[in-house]
Enzyme design. Sequence first.
Site, short mmCIF file in Angstrom:
data_model
loop_
_atom_site.label_atom_id
_atom_site.label_comp_id
_atom_site.label_asym_id
_atom_site.label_seq_id
_atom_site.Cartn_x
_atom_site.Cartn_y
_atom_site.Cartn_z
CE LYS A 99 -0.18 -0.03 5.03
NZ LYS A 99 -0.83 -0.68 6.19
NE ARG A 115 -6.14 0.68 10.39
CZ ARG A 115 -4.95 0.50 9.81
NH1 ARG A 115 -4.14 1.55 9.61
NH2 ARG A 115 -4.53 -0.70 9.46
CE1 TYR A 171 12.31 32.73 3.30
CE2 TYR A 171 12.12 30.36 3.12
CZ TYR A 171 12.09 31.61 2.54
OH TYR A 171 11.83 31.72 1.20
CG MET A 230 8.33 24.75 -1.14
SD MET A 230 7.21 25.80 -2.07
CE MET A 230 6.50 26.82 -0.79
C1 LIG Z 1 -0.01 -1.58 6.84
C2 LIG Z 1 -0.55 -2.85 7.36
C3 LIG Z 1 0.28 -3.95 7.59
C4 LIG Z 1 1.80 -3.86 7.50
O1 LIG Z 1 2.29 -3.28 8.68
P1 LIG Z 1 3.86 -3.10 8.92
O2 LIG Z 1 3.96 -2.60 10.30
O3 LIG Z 1 4.31 -2.11 7.92
O4 LIG Z 1 4.47 -4.45 8.73
C5 LIG Z 1 -0.30 -5.14 7.96
N1 LIG Z 1 -1.65 -5.23 8.10
C6 LIG Z 1 -2.46 -4.19 7.91
C7 LIG Z 1 -3.93 -4.34 8.10
C8 LIG Z 1 -1.95 -2.97 7.54
O5 LIG Z 1 -2.77 -1.93 7.37
#
Ligand SMILES: *Cc1c(COP(=O)(O)O)cnc(C)c1O
Length: 387
Positions: free
Chosen positions: A45, A147, A277, A326
């Site tokens: 992802k 979540r 800055y 930037m």
């Molecule tokens: C992102 C994610 C993972 C991977 O987690 P890491 O800590 O990067 O290994 C595994 N399961 C779910 C549901 C995730 O959202």
Amino acid sequence: MDKAVAVHPDDRPYAWAEVDLGAIEHNVRFLAERARPAAVCAVVKGWGYGHGIVRAASAAVDGGASWLGVALVTEAVDVRVHGQLHEPVLILAEPPLRQLVDVARLEGVRTTVYTAEAIQAAAKAVRDVGRNEPLPVHLKVDTGMHRVGAAPEAALHLAQLVTAQDELHLEGLWTHLAAADDPAHDGYTARQLAQFEDVRAELRAAGITPPIVHAANSGALLAHPESHYDMVRCGIAVYGIAPRPRMPQAEGLRPAMSLKARVSYVKRVRAGEPVSYGLHHVCERDSVIATVPIGYYDGVPRRLGLVGGKVLIGGEPRPIVGAVTMDQLMVDCGDDESVRARDEVVLFGSQNGASITAWDWAEALDTIAYEIVCGIAINRVPRRYVR
Ligand SMILES: *Cc1c(COP(=O)(O)O)cnc(C)c1O
């Protein structure tokens, strides 16, 4: 007005991220060895945590990943269609319901479910597209991350709802751990896994035994062997980064991404003069100050120059001074007159045996290395692949 600017190949890119595909392959081999007999699902992802989704997924498969995990339906398309990879792809959250027809049309893609609405919509999508085999789904139970996921009390009912649909196949049952990388929270991890075991037992008593049970992320793979089940879902460790700094079990991983640039300008700044800055930094002595054309628009946080961030030039760690701007930042090279425009700068990665890690940045900035590599702007910082 609209004339293209002539850019000589030597002049660009000013900054780039080098991604070592061999390191990804090595890391997955390392993880697969620890996971065995569980399968490795490489999580790609976030455009492969900023590394490039197709290249990262391919390298992970070369290293022994037999599944791929994504957050979005578009990412599943990237992997299966654009990447031409044939490993099963798991979408890690319920997609918007209207996208379930796309899921049902894609070969090799399965989705996570945790609501009755999504289960029914998935079954309808299979009918609507005329798919002639059941769509595999993985039921996700929320054991404490809070979540997404079904409440443990709702899991049996939802599992039965899936098994009642001819269009669906309950292929997986899974949960997600909130603090598996942190020994201070081992009690919480144990509680989550016990809760998950209760759900599994309840389903088993009702005759439901999904073939692929999974719970572990990178932290749990490395620190909680009891969480491995049939498959581990590894993200950050695939990219050679430990889920927390100085984790002994992660020794042997190799960071795949390095962030590099070239010095654009060098000058002397007199003692007592400020840099950048807000005048946050004042030179204590006459100093050679190098300017590097990368900044917060590229993913180098402004604060890095105010909290002790360093870069490597000529194999030496040198402090970033003043606020990162930037698209440029300044580096204090002391009285080193040898630094020249076009010298290579390593923001993280290694140079002549010295190294700076994404975790060095993260700790200075009070965040995690995940956010650092994911934050390197893909529209500005080209990825250069090496092996
Ligand atoms: C992102 C994610 C993972 C991977 O987690 P890491 O800590 O990067 O290994 C595994 N399961 C779910 C549901 C995730 O959202």
